[in-house]
Design a protein around this motif. Structure first.
Motif, short mmCIF file in Angstrom:
data_model
loop_
_atom_site.label_atom_id
_atom_site.label_comp_id
_atom_site.label_asym_id
_atom_site.label_seq_id
_atom_site.Cartn_x
_atom_site.Cartn_y
_atom_site.Cartn_z
N PHE A 83 0.78 -1.30 -0.19
CA PHE A 83 0.07 -0.05 0.09
C PHE A 83 0.84 1.58 -0.06
CE2 PHE A 83 -2.42 3.34 2.45
CZ PHE A 83 -3.53 3.36 1.52
N ARG A 84 1.89 1.35 0.85
CA ARG A 84 2.97 2.52 0.98
C ARG A 84 3.54 2.53 -0.42
NH1 ARG A 84 6.25 2.20 6.14
NH2 ARG A 84 6.89 4.45 5.27
N HIS A 85 3.82 1.59 -1.16
CA HIS A 85 4.63 1.34 -2.38
C HIS A 85 3.53 2.33 -3.38
CE1 HIS A 85 7.20 0.56 -5.62
NE2 HIS A 85 6.11 0.16 -6.32
N LEU A 86 2.37 1.84 -3.26
CA LEU A 86 1.56 2.17 -4.41
C LEU A 86 0.95 3.85 -3.92
CD1 LEU A 86 -1.15 -0.49 -4.54
CD2 LEU A 86 0.49 0.10 -6.24
N LEU A 87 1.20 4.23 -2.53
CA LEU A 87 0.69 5.35 -2.34
C LEU A 87 1.83 6.43 -2.78
CD1 LEU A 87 -1.19 7.46 -0.85
CD2 LEU A 87 -0.02 7.06 1.33
N VAL A 88 3.19 5.95 -2.54
CA VAL A 88 4.17 7.02 -3.04
C VAL A 88 4.22 6.91 -4.51
CG1 VAL A 88 6.62 6.86 -3.10
CG2 VAL A 88 5.66 6.29 -0.98
N CYS B 275 1.94 7.01 -6.52
CA CYS B 275 0.68 7.87 -6.94
C CYS B 275 1.13 9.27 -6.62
CB CYS B 275 -0.57 7.46 -6.10
SG CYS B 275 -1.48 5.98 -6.79
N ARG B 276 1.69 9.70 -5.49
CA ARG B 276 2.06 11.01 -5.07
C ARG B 276 3.20 11.51 -6.01
NH1 ARG B 276 2.65 11.25 1.56
NH2 ARG B 276 0.40 11.23 2.04
N GLY B 277 4.08 10.79 -6.34
CA GLY B 277 4.91 11.25 -7.42
C GLY B 277 4.39 11.39 -8.45
N GLU B 278 3.46 10.90 -9.08
CA GLU B 278 2.93 11.32 -10.42
C GLU B 278 2.09 12.78 -9.92
OE1 GLU B 278 0.55 7.71 -11.48
OE2 GLU B 278 2.53 6.62 -12.09
N ALA B 279 1.46 12.92 -8.80
CA ALA B 279 0.77 13.82 -8.70
C ALA B 279 1.31 15.58 -8.72
CB ALA B 279 -0.51 13.81 -7.57
N ILE B 280 2.66 15.48 -8.53
CA ILE B 280 3.25 16.78 -7.92
C ILE B 280 3.45 17.58 -9.39
CG2 ILE B 280 5.42 17.70 -7.09
CD1 ILE B 280 5.80 15.40 -5.33
#
Length: 391
Positions: free
Chosen positions: A363-368, A370-375
């Motif tokens: 989950f953390r891997h997926l969250l990170v 996703c965040r990286g793609e949204a900046i």
């Protein structure tokens, strides 16, 4: 449902039967002795027809039965053949008793192979099948041998000493003898002439079981040389002997006879049997009727009942199972249910302990990711708007 395995050490026969009733499909009781002789659990005590233990087959009775000059009696006269017939009857009884005794000894010496103890029902069914096969084989063998002897006697052309199937005739012209075969009328007391069809005459050269009603005759004749050899009872007999037949050979005529006269004191008196001879008991329990042919009784070896018995207890004691095992299912109780629940909970805890860290990391891997793609970057913010980030 819970499956259990039960074991009973050295079970008694009562315990075994109880287990057989309770667990018929899963009970296993290996025998400590796999080869068991039949005589360890089977017993025979045959009971024969009363004639085979009567005075009628005693040598004392037979030796005094119409001790006569045979040449003076007509071939259809009961007195001519009676002694030989009752010798045959005695021989038949002895043959039956000897055969059964010999076959039973061989049968009881055989062994049954049983790897594990069987239930009483299975045991009794197996014993019944074995006994029936033995009885059938014994009876068939005796019948075959008797028929073989009759055929050999017929085909060999042996002449009876009673002159009932063949007799010698002298030719006075050349002082020689020739053999003439006997013929018996069928059905009627008097055959009117010598031109009878083959349907009313039984020829001793073709078969040995030609028979005719036995009687008492007051004359002694043979067919003249120039006449037919048919034994024609003319004039009729003084009286007949009920049930008794005469014919080509004493053996065959006795087999076709009945003993009905010998159940009756009046009949015995009529034919001149001594008062010392006790008649057969007409009221005795028997599966053979008073008018049953001797051949019918002999085909059953004169056996009223085999009186065979089998003991399941003896069989089981010879088998001697050292232990019996069986399986059964049972509903779980509260303690069992709690144990299963705790085991299930413990299993789930272990599984979750392994899976949760892996899921968190994923989950953390997926969250990170996703965040990286949204900046956003300055390149994709041409208006220069202020970007606010929530951490």
């Amino acid at each position: 449902m819970q499956t259990h395995i039960g074991t009973v050490t050295s079970p008694s026969v009562d315990q075994f039967e109880h287990l057989s009733d309770e667990y018929p499909n899963t009970l296993v009781c290996p025998c400590s002795q796999t080869n068991i002789r039949y005589d360890e659990f089977m017993l025979f005590d045959p009971r024969y027809h009363q004639v085979c233990s009567s005075q009628l087959i005693s040598q004392e009775f037979i030796s005094t039965l119409f001790n006569i000059n045979m040449s003076q009696f007509y071939p259809l006269d009961f007195r001519l053949m009676a002694m030989s017939q009752f010798q045959v009857l005695a021989s038949l009884c002895q043959t039956a008793a000897w055969t059964i005794s010999s076959d039973l000894n061989q049968f009881l010496a055989q062994q049954i192979i049983t790897n594990q103890a069987v239930s009483r029902e299975v045991f009794e069914a197996q014993v019944e099948a074995l006994v029936e096969q033995m009885q059938t084989t014994t009876i068939a063998n005796v019948k075959y041998i008797d028929q073989l002897v009759s055929q050999v006697t017929l085909n060999s052309g042996i002449m009876s000493a009673l002159n009932t199937n063949r007799y010698l005739i002298q030719n006075p012209l050349v002082s020689t003898y020739y053999s003439q075969h006997g013929q018996y009328p069928i059905g009627n007391y008097v055959i009117s002439n010598t031109s009878n069809s083959n349907n009313t005459i039984c020829d001793c050269t073709a078969m040995s079981n030609c028979t005719f009603q036995a009687g008492y005759y007051n004359y002694a004749i043979r067919p003249p040389q120039n006449m037919s050899s048919v034994y024609q009872p003319s004039p009729p007999p003084i009286f007949i002997v009920p049930g008794m037949l005469v014919g080509c050979l004493p053996h065959d005529s006795m087999l076709q006879s009945t003993l009905e006269c010998f159940y009756n004191r009046s009949c015995l008196d009529l034919i001149g049997i001594s008062q010392a001879i006790i008649p057969l008991n007409a009221t005795a329990s028997s599966r053979f009727g008073v008018d049953t042919a001797v051949n019918t009784m002999f085909e059953q070896l004169f056996v009223e009942t085999w009186q065979n018995s089998s003991k399941f207890t003896s069989y089981y004691n010879a088998c001697r199972p050292e232990a019996c095992s069986y399986t059964y299912t049972q509903r779980g109780n509260f303690l069992y249910a709690m144990t299963m629940l705790l085991s299930l909970i413990g299993g789930l805890t272990t599984i979750l302990g392994i899976l949760v860290p892996l899921l968190v990391q994923l989950f953390r891997h997926l969250l990170v990711k996703c965040r990286g793609e949204a900046i956003p970057t300055m390149d994709n913010n041409p208006e220069g708007r202020q970007l606010v980030y929530f951490s």
